[in-house]
Design a protein around this motif. Structure first.
Motif, PDB file in Angstrom:
ATOM      1  N   ARG A   9     -62.995 -17.463  39.550  1.00 39.54           N
ATOM      2  CA  ARG A   9     -61.876 -18.422  39.499  1.00 39.54           C
ATOM      3  C   ARG A   9     -60.521 -17.779  39.419  1.00 39.54           C
ATOM      4  O   ARG A   9     -60.389 -16.583  39.548  1.00 39.54           O
ATOM      5  N   GLU A 186     -52.291 -27.687  39.961  1.00 38.10           N
ATOM      6  CA  GLU A 186     -52.830 -29.032  40.014  1.00 38.10           C
ATOM      7  C   GLU A 186     -51.842 -29.941  40.738  1.00 38.10           C
ATOM      8  O   GLU A 186     -50.680 -30.033  40.377  1.00 38.10           O
ATOM      9  N   SER A 193     -60.533 -26.083  42.413  1.00 36.66           N
ATOM     10  CA  SER A 193     -59.911 -25.622  41.170  1.00 36.66           C
ATOM     11  C   SER A 193     -60.853 -24.643  40.479  1.00 36.66           C
ATOM     12  O   SER A 193     -61.575 -25.001  39.560  1.00 36.66           O
ATOM     13  N   ASP A 195     -62.556 -21.795  38.169  1.00 38.97           N
ATOM     14  CA  ASP A 195     -62.385 -21.471  36.758  1.00 38.97           C
ATOM     15  C   ASP A 195     -62.036 -19.988  36.595  1.00 38.97           C
ATOM     16  O   ASP A 195     -61.908 -19.261  37.581  1.00 38.97           O
TER      17      ASP A 195
END
Length: 216
Positions: A9, A186, A193, A195
């Motif tokens: 991520r 965001e 998205s 992590d």
């Protein structure tokens, strides 16, 4: 992400490309992700509508008769006694029946008593399963179909996200585009998205590609 991938991520790069170039292999992966998201949104709205309609008429949850309590009296000094009337009680989960069965079997001291317990609870479990099957049959076919489509769409979303996380850019331009896509904040329309673990994987992969191209 929709499913835990344990691979990678993110961290936002300075580069701010809006999307990959038309020839980038990342383009197809993002298109696959967007298509999966569109399916989730489509079937999600259908499932919500059908669920609302079904909830108005769905049968009661299963419940199995467990027995009847005897009347009781609570004595309070200086006040009238409180009389508790006898009432029927029911199991509200299959697990509760199984726990009660195990407790009763542990308390049984003879084979005959254990056999009686087994017979009693076999009937209760059969009653629960019959009611549960009836509840499942009561779910409209359209709602069951929508739930199946939702499950497939969510799985496709997870697979597409993992493919982007594990993408192997071939050029410095692709590295920049990949980092820019992974590093977006965001915002509306952003469905990828990663992590922290996925981001670290992406950064390590990007660093390796840059090293191969002589960028230190």
């Amino acid at each position: 992400m929709r499913a835990s991938s344990q691979q990678s991520r993110k961290q936002a790069p300075v580069i701010n490309f809006a999307c990959p170039t038309a020839q980038s292999g990342l383009t197809a992966l993002i298109a696959r992700l967007n298509a999966a998201v569109a399916e989730v949104e489509k079937w999600g709205s259908i499932e919500d509508r059908l669920s609302i309609d079904y909830n108005r008429t769905k049968p009661d949850r299963p419940k199995v008769y467990g027995g009847r309590t005897g009347p009781s009296r609570i004595i309070r000094e200086g006040h009238d006694d409180v009389v508790m009337e006898a009432y029927d009680w029911f199991y509200s989960t299959r697990e509760a029946i199984e726990r009660d069965r195990a407790t009763r079997l542990a308390e049984a001291s003879t084979d005959d008593t254990r056999a009686e317990v087994e017979q009693c609870f076999a009937g209760r479990l059969a009653d629960w399963d019959r009611q549960e099957r009836a509840c499942k049959r009561a779910v409209p076919k359209a709602l069951r179909e929508a739930k199946r489509h939702m499950g497939r769409a969510h799985k496709a979303w997870s697979v597409a996200e993992l493919a982007i996380v594990n993408y192997q850019p071939q050029t410095m331009t692709e590295v920049a585009e990949w980092l820019a896509y992974a590093g977006r904040g965001e915002m509306r329309g952003v469905f990828f998205s990663p992590d922290e673990g996925d981001l670290k994987h992406i950064m390590r992969t990007a660093a390796a590609v840059l090293a191969e191209h002589g960028v230190n």
